[in-house]
Design a protein around this motif. Structure first.
Motif, PDB file in Angstrom:
ATOM      1  N   SER A 242      -1.346   3.219  14.671  1.00 15.64           N
ATOM      2  CA  SER A 242      -2.472   4.132  14.429  1.00 15.64           C
ATOM      3  C   SER A 242      -2.233   5.511  15.027  1.00 15.64           C
ATOM      4  CB  SER A 242      -3.754   3.536  15.017  1.00 15.64           C
ATOM      5  OG  SER A 242      -3.651   3.382  16.424  1.00 15.64           O
ATOM      6  N   THR A 243      -1.293   5.623  15.970  1.00 16.62           N
ATOM      7  CA  THR A 243      -1.003   6.918  16.584  1.00 16.62           C
ATOM      8  C   THR A 243       0.008   7.719  15.764  1.00 16.62           C
ATOM      9  OG1 THR A 243       0.812   6.051  17.950  1.00 16.62           O
ATOM     10  CG2 THR A 243      -1.400   5.901  18.861  1.00 16.62           C
ATOM     11  N   ARG A 244       0.502   7.092  14.654  1.00 16.24           N
ATOM     12  CA  ARG A 244       1.544   7.756  13.859  1.00 16.24           C
ATOM     13  C   ARG A 244       1.182   7.848  12.378  1.00 16.24           C
ATOM     14  NH1 ARG A 244       4.979   4.070  13.617  1.00 16.24           N
ATOM     15  NH2 ARG A 244       4.407   2.492  15.176  1.00 16.24           N
ATOM     16  N   GLN A 245      -0.051   7.683  12.067  1.00 13.50           N
ATOM     17  CA  GLN A 245      -0.453   7.662  10.668  1.00 13.50           C
ATOM     18  C   GLN A 245      -0.112   8.960   9.945  1.00 13.50           C
ATOM     19  OE1 GLN A 245      -1.644   5.129   8.917  1.00 13.50           O
ATOM     20  NE2 GLN A 245      -1.651   3.719  10.660  1.00 13.50           N
ATOM     21  N   ASP A 246      -0.191  10.080  10.664  1.00 18.73           N
ATOM     22  CA  ASP A 246       0.049  11.371  10.023  1.00 18.73           C
ATOM     23  C   ASP A 246       1.512  11.584   9.640  1.00 18.73           C
ATOM     24  OD1 ASP A 246       0.893  11.446  12.632  1.00 18.73           O
ATOM     25  OD2 ASP A 246       0.318  13.547  12.955  1.00 18.73           O
ATOM     26  N   SER A 247       2.391  10.706  10.134  1.00 19.13           N
ATOM     27  CA  SER A 247       3.828  10.887   9.865  1.00 19.13           C
ATOM     28  C   SER A 247       4.356   9.871   8.859  1.00 19.13           C
ATOM     29  CB  SER A 247       4.624  10.751  11.164  1.00 19.13           C
ATOM     30  OG  SER A 247       4.520   9.424  11.676  1.00 19.13           O
ATOM     31  N   ASN A 248       3.486   9.048   8.276  1.00 15.47           N
ATOM     32  CA  ASN A 248       3.927   8.029   7.331  1.00 15.47           C
ATOM     33  C   ASN A 248       3.905   8.585   5.904  1.00 15.47           C
ATOM     34  OD1 ASN A 248       4.201   6.207   9.406  1.00 15.47           O
ATOM     35  ND2 ASN A 248       2.234   5.192   9.037  1.00 15.47           N
ATOM     36  N   PRO A 249       5.087   8.834   5.338  1.00 17.47           N
ATOM     37  CA  PRO A 249       5.114   9.387   3.978  1.00 17.47           C
ATOM     38  C   PRO A 249       4.597   8.383   2.957  1.00 17.47           C
ATOM     39  CG  PRO A 249       7.321   8.774   4.691  1.00 17.47           C
ATOM     40  CD  PRO A 249       6.437   8.631   5.883  1.00 17.47           C
TER      41      PRO A 249
END
Length: 281
Positions: free
Chosen positions: A140-147
């Motif tokens: 959940s801390t990396r959602q913005d980086s998941n293409p």
């Protein structure tokens, strides 16, 4: 007088003989010498192989990226022929099936993020997207980086790492991973049609808090020359010892011992026309 003379004669006779080691010890020493030479030669051969391997891997890493092997060729993929090939693959990430594998990198301690990539033919390839620190373990801390959608991935083809890391065994039940074991990860995530290798993604511009790619460590220790010199040095040291034991008598200084005509038990050292027997010193 006779007893004294006899004793002296026995002493001189013993002193004149060269001590020899037992036959079994001699055979053992010769076998050890041959073994040491063989080990040295083997290390020289290993060094030649290692240099060829390093050169081959360097060529693969810096070559233009090529499509990954087709599924029909997967059974033939091997470490010798394929590892560290620069490859490319296209597909869509299944972010909900990612796996974290413990790692220690130049960025510190944390995790590799392995995410399945589904291709158009339905087959899957595990992609090591890169490294994240421990505080970014939660997805959940990396959602913005998941293409999302279709992506093109380039990276290095790597062979599966079965069972676990050093003194640590993978624990799929508790989702603890210490090595990138493709088959075990696929089974734990319910994945089918997975390639028997994974891909270490190349470095790319970071988006948000995403994984850091391009951290593959390519290192092949090459100490074979040192090992070879060590084995050869031990062999020559043993050869020197054998020479001293068996060949030293050939260079010993000779001495003359005169046995007077008056009695065979009496000995005296003389020079001249009536000099007697020769014994080594």
């Amino acid at each position: 007088m006779n007893e004294t003379g006899t004793a002296n004669h026995g002493t001189n006779g013993t002193r004149g003989k060269t001590a020899r080691p037992p036959l079994w010890l001699t055979v053992l020493a010769l076998a050890a010498f041959a073994a040491l030479i063989a080990l040295g030669v083997w290390q020289i051969e290993r060094r030649t192989w290692k240099l060829a391997l390093i050169d081959r891997v360097e060529q693969r890493v810096h070559a233009t990226a090529q499509p990954i092997p087709s599924p029909a060729a997967w059974p033939a993929v091997s470490t010798a022929n394929d590892e560290y090939r620069h490859v490319t693959v296209t597909g869509r990430f299944l972010h909900d099936r990612e796996t974290l594998v413990q790692a220690v990198t130049e960025e510190g301690a944390g995790y590799w993020v392995l995410t399945p990539l589904r291709r158009d033919d339905g087959t899957l390839v595990l992609i090591n997207r890169g490294f994240v620190p421990s505080e970014r373990r939660d997805a959940s801390t990396r959602q913005d980086s998941n293409p999302q959608g279709q992506v093109d991935i380039t990276g290095l083809l790597r062979m599966t790492e079965p069972k676990g890391g050093f003194l640590r065994t993978n624990d799929p039940v508790h989702d603890r991973w210490y090595s990138r074991d493709v088959a075990a990860i696929a089974a734990a995530r319910g994945l089918h049609g997975v390639a028997p290798f994974f891909i270490d993604a190349d470095a790319a511009p970071r988006t948000g808090s995403g994984p850091i790619g391009g951290l593959t460590v390519i290192s092949f220790p090459n100490n074979h020359l040192i090992y070879a010199l060590t084995w050869f040095a031990l062999a020559f040291m043993l050869a020197g010892k054998l020479f001293v034991t068996f060949g030293g008598g050939l260079f010993r200084r000779r001495r003359f011992v005169h046995e007077p005509a008056g009695g065979s038990d009496a000995t005296a050292r003389r020079t001249g026309s009536d000099a007697g027997t020769i014994e080594p010193t």
